[in-house]
Design a protein around this motif. Structure first.
Motif, PDB file in Angstrom:
ATOM      1  N   ASP A   8       7.407  11.590   1.491  1.00  0.00           N
ATOM      2  CA  ASP A   8       6.472  10.477   1.322  1.00  0.00           C
ATOM      3  C   ASP A   8       6.969   9.503   0.279  1.00  0.00           C
ATOM      4  O   ASP A   8       6.938   8.285   0.474  1.00  0.00           O
ATOM      5  N   LYS A  48       1.170   9.821  -5.115  1.00  0.00           N
ATOM      6  CA  LYS A  48       1.500  11.204  -4.728  1.00  0.00           C
ATOM      7  C   LYS A  48       2.497  11.818  -5.702  1.00  0.00           C
ATOM      8  O   LYS A  48       2.375  12.982  -6.094  1.00  0.00           O
ATOM      9  N   LEU A  71       1.428   7.449   4.626  1.00  0.00           N
ATOM     10  CA  LEU A  71       2.791   7.949   4.671  1.00  0.00           C
ATOM     11  C   LEU A  71       2.855   9.327   5.291  1.00  0.00           C
ATOM     12  O   LEU A  71       3.277  10.269   4.665  1.00  0.00           O
ATOM     13  N   GLU A 119      10.012   7.608   1.484  1.00  0.00           N
ATOM     14  CA  GLU A 119       9.735   6.600   2.500  1.00  0.00           C
ATOM     15  C   GLU A 119       8.973   5.420   1.909  1.00  0.00           C
ATOM     16  O   GLU A 119       9.217   4.274   2.256  1.00  0.00           O
ATOM     17  N   GLY A 120       8.039   5.704   1.000  1.00  0.00           N
ATOM     18  CA  GLY A 120       7.196   4.636   0.486  1.00  0.00           C
ATOM     19  C   GLY A 120       7.868   3.767  -0.557  1.00  0.00           C
ATOM     20  O   GLY A 120       7.574   2.579  -0.643  1.00  0.00           O
ATOM     21  N   GLU A 139       0.920   4.200  -2.834  1.00  0.00           N
ATOM     22  CA  GLU A 139       0.565   5.560  -2.423  1.00  0.00           C
ATOM     23  C   GLU A 139       1.683   6.534  -2.777  1.00  0.00           C
ATOM     24  O   GLU A 139       1.416   7.659  -3.223  1.00  0.00           O
ATOM     25  N   GLN A 178      12.305  13.101  12.946  1.00  0.00           N
ATOM     26  CA  GLN A 178      11.936  11.866  12.244  1.00  0.00           C
ATOM     27  C   GLN A 178      12.373  10.617  12.991  1.00  0.00           C
ATOM     28  O   GLN A 178      13.367  10.620  13.695  1.00  0.00           O
ATOM     29  N   ARG A 190      13.268   8.530   5.939  1.00  0.00           N
ATOM     30  CA  ARG A 190      12.581   9.806   5.921  1.00  0.00           C
ATOM     31  C   ARG A 190      13.530  10.932   6.333  1.00  0.00           C
ATOM     32  O   ARG A 190      13.516  12.022   5.761  1.00  0.00           O
ATOM     33  N   GLN A 217       0.822  -1.212   0.000  1.00  0.00           N
ATOM     34  CA  GLN A 217       0.000   0.000   0.000  1.00  0.00           C
ATOM     35  C   GLN A 217       0.853   1.258   0.000  1.00  0.00           C
ATOM     36  O   GLN A 217       0.555   2.220  -0.701  1.00  0.00           O
ATOM     37  N   ARG A 218       1.926   1.233   0.788  1.00  0.00           N
ATOM     38  CA  ARG A 218       2.745   2.445   0.908  1.00  0.00           C
ATOM     39  C   ARG A 218       3.396   2.792  -0.411  1.00  0.00           C
ATOM     40  O   ARG A 218       3.477   3.959  -0.797  1.00  0.00           O
ATOM     41  N   GLY A 259       3.716   6.259  -5.296  1.00  0.00           N
ATOM     42  CA  GLY A 259       3.618   6.510  -6.729  1.00  0.00           C
ATOM     43  C   GLY A 259       2.499   7.469  -7.054  1.00  0.00           C
ATOM     44  O   GLY A 259       2.646   8.369  -7.891  1.00  0.00           O
ATOM     45  N   TYR A 270      14.580  14.290   4.131  1.00  0.00           N
ATOM     46  CA  TYR A 270      14.627  15.704   4.514  1.00  0.00           C
ATOM     47  C   TYR A 270      16.032  16.247   4.371  1.00  0.00           C
ATOM     48  O   TYR A 270      16.229  17.404   3.978  1.00  0.00           O
ATOM     49  N   LEU A 296      -5.891  -1.862  -3.999  1.00  0.00           N
ATOM     50  CA  LEU A 296      -5.352  -2.126  -2.662  1.00  0.00           C
ATOM     51  C   LEU A 296      -6.189  -1.480  -1.580  1.00  0.00           C
ATOM     52  O   LEU A 296      -6.331  -2.007  -0.493  1.00  0.00           O
ATOM     53  N   ARG A 297      -6.764  -0.326  -1.865  1.00  0.00           N
ATOM     54  CA  ARG A 297      -7.397   0.463  -0.811  1.00  0.00           C
ATOM     55  C   ARG A 297      -8.902   0.544  -0.965  1.00  0.00           C
ATOM     56  O   ARG A 297      -9.593   1.001  -0.071  1.00  0.00           O
TER      57      ARG A 297
END
Lengths: 488, 101
Positions: free
Chosen positions: A236, A164, B99, A239-240, A160, A301, A306, A156-157, A162, A310, B87-88
């Motif tokens: 984001d 964003k 995130l 991190e994802g 997400e 953090q 992450r 999921q992360r 991608g 930054y 997925l969501r």
């Protein structure tokens, strides 16, 4: 019409090799069964292709600057140098993806293919000489990056991240194009050289349209290098995405964006004009904000990735500060900064990635007591952290020193002070890792498989330049002074 | 009489509509549509400036490339949105919040 494309082929061999490599990899990938695990020929082909590109770039280094394809592409020593740094970053990211557990085994070939594709976009952006190639470069970089960020497709992360990336990217590309369209309308050309000729002789009505247009143009580049109002995607996405992808994002798109920004600044704003004052003012404000926001947010953090995201925002701010000084010295110090940033980032991400593969997450605490198990690696990580902070005698110190001295020489005292203060702030979170590694007791005695002999050697060999660039920088800078880095 | 300023006005309206859609709507597909509006506004600008002011081909070429790349970007964007939806089970932008620190 100039139909001399083939006559100049000697100058764009690196790009040709990369395009052929990408196509070849796609064909090679089709010969494997879907669940086949060890695809070592793809890896070997990528390595050979990238090394050949590097060789062709080195051969290109000695040639004189030349604009090809009806002035839409410019090949000079500056762009060649940036391209070499990007190729090195790609090589390291692909080697990391080889043993990282963060990417699905069957998608590692896709990673290599897309990395080469993004590299082509980066090449285009680094030597763009009109707005069309500039836009094409940014989009080639971006569209493939969206896919790459969402590479872990069941996570999921990652998807997400991608998502964003795609949304922010689309918005900033749209803003940039709208700005470009008005610049084209007012000045009547998309060639950088043509625009540069018109800029000193603008009427106030034209200025009123162009000032906001240039701010919009900056949105597109500012998004690529993650400078402050356009930086929200960066933590984001970093991190994802899987760690090798993050490593890649921290180097190639960022340096390509910096190169494009340097070219725009140095080509457009040679002569004093109201536009130049406005643009430099914008850069100064954005640079100070980027450094400060990046550093201050990094403090709180918990995830190392992450935090590194930054910190890479704040490093982009420092490179922006170097661009404010539009002269040979300023540009040389930014390029030097880019080279040192490459090695420091690579080592930090390699070690983070290996630790994360072992424990499944990348919280600061996972680094506790690393020195008792892997003293060599802990020392390398500490060296890189000291260097990112900017402590002598390491490369990070010299790079920052060069930028500050060129700022002071050009009387930008305020920005130099902000940069100095920011280095102090950054010491807090960089040295936190060093403190955890050395002073905290270790969490477990387990072995970390990623730190095999070969990987340790690779990490050490990437740390060596941090020392070498830090100690022998004067010789290197003198060599660079002999070669005229930037010609326009 | 259609002049340059009418084209510029229309493209400005398109641009502002795009910005408004992206800020106000929470549906990811709608946001992608907003991006398309902005891209089309600039393509229209390029074409209009070429017709009325600068009689060179550069503007037309730019608009053609913008159309092509907008299609590519929409394809990739929609692909990612579909993956996100699988997925969501939602295409609401507020659901993309794993995130955040």
């Amino acid at each position: 019409m100039h139909l001399n494309y083939l006559a100049n082929i000697g100058r764009y061999i690196p790009e040709v090799i990369l395009v052929l490599l990408m196509v070849g990899l796609i064909i090679l990938e089709a010969t494997y069964k879907e669940d086949e695990k060890n695809r070592k020929y793809i890896f070997i082909a990528t390595l050979v292709g990238l090394v050949a590109t590097l060789g062709a770039l080195i051969a290109n280094m000695s040639g004189k600057a030349e604009a090809i394809f009806s002035n839409s592409i410019i090949i000079d020593q500056f762009s060649t140098l940036i391209k070499m740094v990007m190729v090195l970053g790609t090589l390291a990211a692909i080697y990391l993806s080889r043993f990282s557990k963060d990417i699905y085994e069957s998608l590692k070939t896709e990673f290599a293919i897309m990395a080469v594709g993004i590299l082509i976009g980066g090449f285009l952006l680094a030597s763009a000489n009109n707005m069309l190639t500039f836009y094409l470069g940014i989009e080639t970089l971006s569209i493939l990056s969206y896919v790459m960020a969402a590479l872990k497709k069941n996570d999921q992360r990652s998807s997400e991240a991608g998502l964003k990336y795609a949304l922010y990217g689309g918005i900033s590309a749209g803003l940039m194009l709208f700005g470009m369209s008005h610049i084209f309308g007012v000045l009547g050309t998309i060639q950088f050289a043509g625009v540069a000729k018109m800029i000193p002789t603008l009427t106030s009505a034209q200025l009123a349209i162009l000032m906001p247009s240039f701010v919009l143009l900056f949105a597109g580049i500012g998004y690529k290098i993650a400078s402050v109002p356009f930086h929200m995607w960066s933590p984001d996405v970093y991190e994802g995405s899987p760690t090798p992808v993050t490593t890649f994002f921290a180097i190639v798109p960022k340096l390509a964006g910096i190169a494009a920004l340097i070219r725009i600044t140095a080509v457009f704003f040679v002569v004093d004009s109201p536009m130049k004052i406005g643009w430099i003012g914008l850069l100064i404000v954005i640079s100070a904000l980027t450094m400060t926001v990046g550093n201050v947010t990094a403090i709180g953090q918990k995830s190392v990735k992450r935090m590194l995201a930054y910190s890479s925002i704040s490093h982009a701010g420092i490179m922006l500060a170097g661009i404010v000084v539009i002269n040979d010295v300023g540009i040389r110090s930014v390029v030097f900064y880019g080279i040192t940033y490459l090695f420091m980032t690579l080592v930090a991400f390699y070690i983070t990635s290996i630790v994360q593969d072992k424990y499944g997450n990348d919280h600061f605490d996972r680094f506790s007591g690393l020195i008792y198990r892997y003293p060599f690696m802990a020392v390398m990580m500490a060296v890189v952290m000291f260097s990112l902070t900017g402590l002598p005698p390491l490369a990070g110190f010299v790079a920052k020193y060069n930028i500050i001295s060129s700022l002071i020489n050009s009387k930008n005292y305020a920005l130099a002070i902000v940069l100095g203060l920011n280095s102090v702030v950054s010491a807090y979170y960089y040295l936190k890792i060093v403190r955890l590694m050395t002073l905290k007791p270790q969490e477990s005695n387990e072995e970390i498989e990623g730190f095999g002999f070969l990987n340790q050697m690779v990490i050490v060999s990437m740390t060596v330049p941090v020392f070498v660039l830090g100690i022998f920088w004067e010789t290197i800078m003198n060599l660079a002074a002999g070669a005229k880095l930037f010609i326009q | 009489m259609i002049s340059l300023s009418s084209y510029l006005f229309i493209s400005l309206v398109l641009f502002l509509c795009g910005i408004f859609v992206m800020v106000a709507r929470k549906n990811i597909i709608a946001i992608l549509l907003g991006i398309e509006l902005i891209l089309n506004a600039s393509a229209l600008n390029f074409a209009a400036y070429t017709k009325f002011l600068n009689n060179n081909l550069e503007g037309h070429i730019m608009s053609l490339f913008i159309i092509v790349i907008a299609a590519a970007e929409a394809a990739v964007g929609l692909g990612i949105v579909i993956r996100f939806f699988q997925l969501r089970e939602s295409i609401h932008i507020d659901d993309a919040s794993t995130l955040q620190n």
